[in-house]
Scaffold this active site. Structure first.
Site, PDB file in Angstrom:
ATOM      1  N   LYS A   1       4.663  22.541  29.827  1.00 29.22           N
ATOM      2  CA  LYS A   1       3.864  23.573  30.483  1.00 29.22           C
ATOM      3  C   LYS A   1       2.728  24.053  29.559  1.00 29.22           C
ATOM      4  O   LYS A   1       2.703  23.709  28.358  1.00 29.22           O
ATOM      5  CB  LYS A   1       4.803  24.725  30.881  1.00 29.22           C
TER       6      LYS A   1
ATOM      7  N   TYR B   1       5.278  24.272  43.244  1.00 30.93           N
ATOM      8  CA  TYR B   1       6.398  25.225  43.237  1.00 30.93           C
ATOM      9  C   TYR B   1       6.608  25.871  44.603  1.00 30.93           C
ATOM     10  O   TYR B   1       7.143  26.988  44.687  1.00 30.93           O
ATOM     11  CB  TYR B   1       6.167  26.294  42.166  1.00 30.93           C
TER      12      TYR B   1
ATOM     13  N   ASN C   1       8.342  29.311  29.537  1.00 31.59           N
ATOM     14  CA  ASN C   1       9.532  28.647  28.992  1.00 31.59           C
ATOM     15  C   ASN C   1       9.317  27.159  28.679  1.00 31.59           C
ATOM     16  O   ASN C   1      10.248  26.364  28.696  1.00 31.59           O
ATOM     17  CB  ASN C   1      10.726  28.879  29.909  1.00 31.59           C
TER      18      ASN C   1
ATOM     19  N   HIS D   1       9.400  21.948  32.154  1.00 26.72           N
ATOM     20  CA  HIS D   1       9.984  21.821  33.500  1.00 26.72           C
ATOM     21  C   HIS D   1      10.787  20.530  33.577  1.00 26.72           C
ATOM     22  O   HIS D   1      10.421  19.531  32.952  1.00 26.72           O
ATOM     23  CB  HIS D   1       8.867  21.765  34.563  1.00 26.72           C
TER      24      HIS D   1
ATOM     25  N   GLU E   1       8.742  15.635  43.407  1.00 25.02           N
ATOM     26  CA  GLU E   1       7.908  15.942  42.241  1.00 25.02           C
ATOM     27  C   GLU E   1       7.282  14.703  41.599  1.00 25.02           C
ATOM     28  O   GLU E   1       6.158  14.769  41.093  1.00 25.02           O
ATOM     29  CB  GLU E   1       8.746  16.696  41.201  1.00 25.02           C
TER      30      GLU E   1
HETATM   31  N1  UDP Z   1      10.372  31.860  36.569  1.00 30.13           N
HETATM   32  C1  UDP Z   1       9.892  33.136  36.352  1.00 30.13           C
HETATM   33  N2  UDP Z   1      10.750  34.199  36.570  1.00 30.13           N
HETATM   34  C2  UDP Z   1      12.039  34.036  36.998  1.00 30.13           C
HETATM   35  C3  UDP Z   1      12.492  32.731  37.226  1.00 30.13           C
HETATM   36  C4  UDP Z   1      11.643  31.653  37.004  1.00 30.13           C
HETATM   37  O1  UDP Z   1       8.741  33.330  35.984  1.00 30.13           O
HETATM   38  O2  UDP Z   1      12.756  35.031  37.170  1.00 30.13           O
HETATM   39  C5  UDP Z   1       9.465  30.716  36.347  1.00 30.13           C
HETATM   40  C6  UDP Z   1       9.830  29.907  35.091  1.00 30.13           C
HETATM   41  O3  UDP Z   1       8.620  29.386  34.518  1.00 30.13           O
HETATM   42  C7  UDP Z   1      10.692  28.818  35.682  1.00 30.13           C
HETATM   43  C8  UDP Z   1       9.958  28.527  36.990  1.00 30.13           C
HETATM   44  O4  UDP Z   1       9.561  29.828  37.440  1.00 30.13           O
HETATM   45  O5  UDP Z   1      10.779  27.703  34.834  1.00 30.13           O
HETATM   46  C9  UDP Z   1      10.781  27.844  38.059  1.00 30.13           C
HETATM   47  O6  UDP Z   1      11.975  28.587  38.247  1.00 30.13           O
HETATM   48  P1  UDP Z   1      13.374  27.834  38.398  1.00 30.13           P
HETATM   49  O7  UDP Z   1      14.376  28.854  38.868  1.00 30.13           O
HETATM   50  O8  UDP Z   1      13.185  26.607  39.209  1.00 30.13           O
HETATM   51  O9  UDP Z   1      13.735  27.469  36.875  1.00 30.13           O
HETATM   52  P2  UDP Z   1      13.797  26.052  36.124  1.00 30.13           P
HETATM   53  O10 UDP Z   1      14.215  25.018  37.129  1.00 30.13           O
HETATM   54  O11 UDP Z   1      12.412  25.790  35.563  1.00 30.13           O
HETATM   55  O12 UDP Z   1      14.808  26.246  35.043  1.00 30.13           O
HETATM   56 MG    MG Z   2      13.436  24.585  38.967  1.00 28.29          MG
END
Ligand code: UDP
Ligand code: MG
Length: 142
Positions: A12, A52, A115, A118, A129
């Site tokens: 990212k 997303y 974070n 992805h 994706e």
């Molecule tokens: N995210 C965020 N706040 C939250 C949860 C997720 O900003 O409370 C963002 C974060 O960058 C995350 C992305 O949205 O990686 C997608 O969320 P997901 O729950 O799919 O998490 P991931 O699969 O990336 O672990």
């Molecule tokens: Mg996810």
């Protein structure tokens, strides 16, 4: 055994900014996964929102699209035995405060939003994706 899978991973904008592209790829390759497609690009906010789309009703959706379009990203397809869950394990939990020690997010991420990385969360997600970024002819299985 899940067998050989393909999954999509993204370094990212914060990961690119922190110069951890190589570290992320090293961890994936070190676990036995093959990089079978790779490129750097910058998403528009609209493209990030489409990527997303599954999160469109979540309160963080607009900020997420802004963050993901804030700078260049590195997108890649990884292939190998159980690739989808293997990448998720190497990444660590979404919230770095909850990520297991030694995972990418525990080591590099600053917040639940920013974070670093992805990874597709299921074969259904990977099926959406991977072609979002790469046509089949752009993927090089070995
Ligand atoms: N995210 C965020 N706040 C939250 C949860 C997720 O900003 O409370 C963002 C974060 O960058 C995350 C992305 O949205 O990686 C997608 O969320 P997901 O729950 O799919 O998490 P991931 O699969 O990336 O672990
Ligand atoms: Mg996810």
């Amino acid at each position: 055994m899940p067998g050989v899978e393909r999954t999509l991973s993204i370094v990212k904008p914060d990961g690119v900014e922190k110069n951890v592209i190589g570290d992320v790829i090293r961890r994936f390759e070190g676990s036995g996964l093959d990089v079978v497609a790779l490129k750097m690009l910058r998403l528009s906010p609209e493209e990030a929102g489409r990527f997303y789309y599954v999160h469109r009703e979540r309160p963080f959706y607009r900020d997420l699209a802004g963050y993901m379009s804030s700078g260049p990203v590195v997108v890649m397809v990884l292939e190998g035995e159980g690739a989808i869950n293997r990448v998720r394990e190497i990444m660590g939990a979404t919230d770095p405060a909850k990520a297991a020690p030694g995972t990418i997010r525990a080591d590099h991420a600053e917040s639940i939003e920013r974070n670093i990385v992805h990874g597709s969360d299921s074969s259904g997600s990977a099926d959406f994706e991977i072609p979002f970024f790469f046509p089949e002819v752009g993927i090089f299985s070995r």
